[in-house]
Design a protein around this motif. Structure first.
Motif, PDB file in Angstrom:
ATOM      1  N   GLN A   1       1.179  -1.113  -0.142  1.00 40.69           N
ATOM      2  CA  GLN A   1      -0.027  -0.067   0.040  1.00 40.69           C
ATOM      3  C   GLN A   1       0.867   1.205  -0.052  1.00 40.69           C
ATOM      4  O   GLN A   1       0.605   2.215  -0.813  1.00 40.69           O
TER       5      GLN A   1
ATOM      6  N   GLY B   1       1.925   2.764  -3.238  1.00 44.55           N
ATOM      7  CA  GLY B   1       1.039   3.053  -4.101  1.00 44.55           C
ATOM      8  C   GLY B   1       0.069   2.236  -4.879  1.00 44.55           C
ATOM      9  O   GLY B   1      -0.427   2.533  -5.935  1.00 44.55           O
ATOM     10  N   ALA B   2       0.254   1.043  -4.509  1.00 44.25           N
ATOM     11  CA  ALA B   2      -0.463  -0.062  -5.154  1.00 44.25           C
ATOM     12  C   ALA B   2      -2.076   0.086  -5.146  1.00 44.25           C
ATOM     13  O   ALA B   2      -2.490   0.359  -3.918  1.00 44.25           O
ATOM     14  N   THR B   3      -2.701  -0.436  -6.352  1.00 43.95           N
ATOM     15  CA  THR B   3      -4.245  -0.504  -6.160  1.00 43.95           C
ATOM     16  C   THR B   3      -4.690  -1.838  -5.496  1.00 43.95           C
ATOM     17  O   THR B   3      -3.782  -2.430  -5.271  1.00 43.95           O
ATOM     18  N   VAL B   4      -5.884  -1.997  -5.142  1.00 39.11           N
ATOM     19  CA  VAL B   4      -6.421  -3.077  -4.531  1.00 39.11           C
ATOM     20  C   VAL B   4      -6.290  -4.384  -5.574  1.00 39.11           C
ATOM     21  O   VAL B   4      -5.721  -5.403  -4.848  1.00 39.11           O
TER      22      VAL B   4
ATOM     23  N   GLN C   1      -3.858  -4.683  -7.644  1.00 38.86           N
ATOM     24  CA  GLN C   1      -2.588  -4.953  -7.762  1.00 38.86           C
ATOM     25  C   GLN C   1      -1.879  -5.822  -6.098  1.00 38.86           C
ATOM     26  O   GLN C   1      -1.208  -6.507  -6.189  1.00 38.86           O
TER      27      GLN C   1
END
Length: 221
Positions: free
Chosen positions: A128, A131-134, A136
């Motif tokens: 997280q 900056g990873a998305t859900v 990812q």
């Protein structure tokens, strides 16, 4: 002993073995296909998770628990009209697959949820922070880390499906269970009953050994 073995219709037993393998294999494919996303959804919407949604989790959890609480023999009978609509018959291998999927998917979903809960929260938090998305996080961190546990869940589910497939013989579902009921029970052929039970035991042992090997392989870092 030799006479006892020669009296058995081995061709019929071979067909029953193949039918059982087809039932377990096809139903396991759809169980994983449906149960994996359901398990991920249960995890993500759970308390203190990435997409915490108490209402959504409560609904999903209720549906899963409801399906798991119905004895499989009753589920076979209740689903007969639905099975006929889906595959055109409630008998034989095709008629057994829909109830097997409905009976196995909730179990596998719970096992997936449990495997994901075992993943170190630090890994998720680090992902997280980058900056990873859900999606990812799910595909890049959660599922790879939980893979050994998920494979163990597949093993448990496949063995459960073997027992369910045997029970489907009660309504003429085909396979070893159907053979045991028609010949071993109704015609009092003890030799057929013993052989079918032995073959089911061997199948379960082979599935467990294969599952253990896969878990061990993917657990190595």
């Amino acid at each position: 002993m030799v006479q006892w073995l020669t009296n058995v219709d081995w061709l019929e037993i071979g067909r029953a073995c193949w039918d059982t393998l087809v039932m377990v294999g096809v139903s396991l494919f759809f169980v994983v296909l449906l149960g994996l996303p359901l398990g991920v959804a249960l995890f993500l919407t759970g308390k203190r998770q990435l997409l915490e949604q108490p209402l959504v989790y409560a609904v999903l959890s209720f549906v899963v628990n409801l399906l798991r609480s119905v004895p499989f023999v009753i589920l076979l009978i209740v689903m007969i009209p639905v099975t006929v609509v889906l595959v055109g018959t409630s008998l034989g291998v095709p008629g057994a697959i829909p109830p097997l999927v409905v009976g196995g998917a909730p179990l596998f979903a719970r096992l997936v949820e449990a495997a994901l809960r075992e993943v170190d929260r630090g890994i998720v938090e680090a992902t997280q922070a980058m900056g990873a998305t859900v999606p990812q996080i799910v595909f890049g961190a959660l599922l790879p880390e939980a893979l050994p546990g998920i494979l163990a869940g597949v093993t448990v589910t496949s063995i459960t499906l073997v027992s369910y497939a045997a029970m489907s013989g009660v309504i003429g579902g085909g396979g070893l269970g159907d053979l045991a009921i028609r010949f071993g029970y109704q015609r009092f052929q003890t030799d057929v009953m013993v052989i079918t039970v032995a073959l089911l035991v061997v199948l379960v042992q082979l599935l467990q050994m294969l599952g253990d090997r896969l878990v061990l392989r993917f657990s190595r870092r």
